[in-house]
Design an enzyme around this catalytic site. Sequence first.
Site, PDB file in Angstrom:
ATOM      1  N   SER A  22       0.858  -1.195   0.000  1.00  0.00           N
ATOM      2  CA  SER A  22       0.000   0.000   0.000  1.00  0.00           C
ATOM      3  C   SER A  22       0.888   1.236   0.000  1.00  0.00           C
ATOM      4  O   SER A  22       2.055   1.177   0.428  1.00  0.00           O
ATOM      5  CB  SER A  22      -0.862  -0.011   1.268  1.00  0.00           C
ATOM      6  OG  SER A  22      -1.475   1.242   1.478  1.00  0.00           O
ATOM      7  N   TYR A  80      -1.486  -0.685  10.621  1.00  0.00           N
ATOM      8  CA  TYR A  80      -1.791  -1.067   9.234  1.00  0.00           C
ATOM      9  C   TYR A  80      -0.620  -0.686   8.320  1.00  0.00           C
ATOM     10  O   TYR A  80      -0.121  -1.512   7.554  1.00  0.00           O
ATOM     11  CB  TYR A  80      -3.084  -0.402   8.744  1.00  0.00           C
ATOM     12  CG  TYR A  80      -3.339  -0.702   7.284  1.00  0.00           C
ATOM     13  CD1 TYR A  80      -3.653  -1.993   6.868  1.00  0.00           C
ATOM     14  CD2 TYR A  80      -3.200   0.287   6.305  1.00  0.00           C
ATOM     15  CE1 TYR A  80      -3.847  -2.291   5.520  1.00  0.00           C
ATOM     16  CE2 TYR A  80      -3.389  -0.004   4.961  1.00  0.00           C
ATOM     17  CZ  TYR A  80      -3.711  -1.288   4.578  1.00  0.00           C
ATOM     18  OH  TYR A  80      -3.882  -1.595   3.249  1.00  0.00           O
TER      19      TYR A  80
HETATM   20  P1  NAP Z   1     -11.667  -6.016   0.641  1.00  0.00           P
HETATM   21  O1  NAP Z   1     -12.666  -5.680  -0.420  1.00  0.00           O
HETATM   22  O2  NAP Z   1     -12.067  -5.816   2.067  1.00  0.00           O
HETATM   23  O3  NAP Z   1     -11.133  -7.510   0.413  1.00  0.00           O
HETATM   24  C1  NAP Z   1     -10.275  -8.116   1.349  1.00  0.00           C
HETATM   25  C2  NAP Z   1     -10.197  -9.611   1.092  1.00  0.00           C
HETATM   26  O4  NAP Z   1      -9.312 -10.187   2.086  1.00  0.00           O
HETATM   27  C3  NAP Z   1     -11.534 -10.309   1.207  1.00  0.00           C
HETATM   28  O5  NAP Z   1     -11.680 -11.225   0.138  1.00  0.00           O
HETATM   29  C4  NAP Z   1     -11.420 -11.086   2.520  1.00  0.00           C
HETATM   30  O6  NAP Z   1     -12.120 -12.310   2.417  1.00  0.00           O
HETATM   31  C5  NAP Z   1      -9.911 -11.364   2.593  1.00  0.00           C
HETATM   32  N1  NAP Z   1      -9.502 -11.656   3.959  1.00  0.00           N
HETATM   33  C6  NAP Z   1      -9.424 -10.808   5.019  1.00  0.00           C
HETATM   34  N2  NAP Z   1      -9.088 -11.481   6.141  1.00  0.00           N
HETATM   35  C7  NAP Z   1      -8.955 -12.798   5.775  1.00  0.00           C
HETATM   36  C8  NAP Z   1      -8.644 -13.987   6.473  1.00  0.00           C
HETATM   37  N3  NAP Z   1      -8.398 -13.991   7.804  1.00  0.00           N
HETATM   38  N4  NAP Z   1      -8.596 -15.157   5.793  1.00  0.00           N
HETATM   39  C9  NAP Z   1      -8.839 -15.172   4.458  1.00  0.00           C
HETATM   40  N5  NAP Z   1      -9.144 -14.083   3.734  1.00  0.00           N
HETATM   41  C10 NAP Z   1      -9.204 -12.903   4.395  1.00  0.00           C
HETATM   42  O7  NAP Z   1     -10.347  -5.107   0.465  1.00  0.00           O
HETATM   43  P2  NAP Z   1      -9.408  -4.795  -0.814  1.00  0.00           P
HETATM   44  O8  NAP Z   1      -9.317  -3.327  -0.921  1.00  0.00           O
HETATM   45  O9  NAP Z   1      -9.784  -5.598  -1.992  1.00  0.00           O
HETATM   46  O10 NAP Z   1      -8.005  -5.282  -0.207  1.00  0.00           O
HETATM   47  C11 NAP Z   1      -7.156  -6.233  -0.827  1.00  0.00           C
HETATM   48  C12 NAP Z   1      -5.725  -5.916  -0.440  1.00  0.00           C
HETATM   49  O11 NAP Z   1      -5.370  -4.646  -0.974  1.00  0.00           O
HETATM   50  C13 NAP Z   1      -5.476  -5.824   1.065  1.00  0.00           C
HETATM   51  O12 NAP Z   1      -4.256  -6.462   1.381  1.00  0.00           O
HETATM   52  C14 NAP Z   1      -5.392  -4.326   1.323  1.00  0.00           C
HETATM   53  O13 NAP Z   1      -4.593  -4.024   2.453  1.00  0.00           O
HETATM   54  C15 NAP Z   1      -4.759  -3.856   0.022  1.00  0.00           C
HETATM   55  N6  NAP Z   1      -4.951  -2.454  -0.294  1.00  0.00           N
HETATM   56  C16 NAP Z   1      -6.198  -1.924  -0.447  1.00  0.00           C
HETATM   57  C17 NAP Z   1      -6.342  -0.563  -0.735  1.00  0.00           C
HETATM   58  C18 NAP Z   1      -7.691   0.089  -0.899  1.00  0.00           C
HETATM   59  O14 NAP Z   1      -7.756   1.344  -0.934  1.00  0.00           O
HETATM   60  N7  NAP Z   1      -8.758  -0.640  -1.039  1.00  0.00           N
HETATM   61  C19 NAP Z   1      -5.202   0.253  -0.874  1.00  0.00           C
HETATM   62  C20 NAP Z   1      -3.941  -0.334  -0.711  1.00  0.00           C
HETATM   63  C21 NAP Z   1      -3.831  -1.665  -0.432  1.00  0.00           C
HETATM   64  P3  NAP Z   1     -13.055 -12.975   3.563  1.00  0.00           P
HETATM   65  O15 NAP Z   1     -13.538 -11.837   4.441  1.00  0.00           O
HETATM   66  O16 NAP Z   1     -14.150 -13.659   2.804  1.00  0.00           O
HETATM   67  O17 NAP Z   1     -12.166 -13.927   4.253  1.00  0.00           O
END
Ligand code: NAP
Length: 244
Positions: free
Chosen positions: A131, A144
Amino acid sequence: MPTVLITGATAGIGEASVRAFADAGWHVVATGRRADRLEKLAGERVHTLAFDIRDDAARDAALDSLPAPFSAIDLLINNAGLALGLEPAQQASLDNWRTMIDTNVTALVSITHKLLPGLVARKGGIINLSSVAATYPYPGGNVYGATKAFVRQFTLNLRADLIGTGVRVTSIEPGMVETEFTLVRTGSQDASDKVYAGVNPMTAEDIAETMLWVATLPPHFAVNTLELMPVNQANGPFAVHREG
Ligand code: NAP
């Protein structure tokens, strides 16, 4: 066609990546906890595995059950992750901190350790979701951001160890992407809508297409880190507190 394993495939960036890689002809192993959401993704090219990424035994049982061709993983996308809370460190929940470290750091290195011998054997690749929070501090980002700095540095150190194996490792470092991320962080859809309102943020599909591009570059060409932001996001000035 190659096989990619994508963690966190039930929402956001992971779910969009399942579609992008499957549409490009890859075999996809889609993982996450919410089995009902995984079922909707399952198909001829998409094999689903429901497990909590923090549970070593459940992860190993699921991975060991994979049939061919899904068992021969060429690319690991370490996407599962979360932020919890925006309180300043002195008011934050230790449970939230531990959950972020367990998921974003410990579980990520554990599945990487498990799959690395196969990735080396196949001259495969790893894409880690870090990130902009890895590089730029912000109020409430405390643990985080620190987990994402770990992910960035782990990526670079893997590159150092894997030289000569043909394995590529990339740290993808997005700013604002509208997914369930802020809903999970705050517990409020209203708060999430306000974060993205008027920003024209990046979409999960933007990040998925970027990862597909990284994964399909010619094999001599490695992307170490890639920082991505919506045009309407930028870095702010240092905060200065004036006494009196
Ligand atoms: P999201 O829509 O909340 O998706 C997160 C995913 O992680 C979900 O599929 C969730 O699945 C899974 N997850 C969380 N805890 C888990 C666990 N204990 N076991 C298995 N799966 C788990 O968020 P996103 O934005 O797509 O995030 C994806 C990645 O991108 C993350 O690493 C986040 O830090 C990173 N990121 C996001 C942003 C942003 O602005 N959105 C920016 C920078 C980086 P389940 O709940 O079904 O398990």
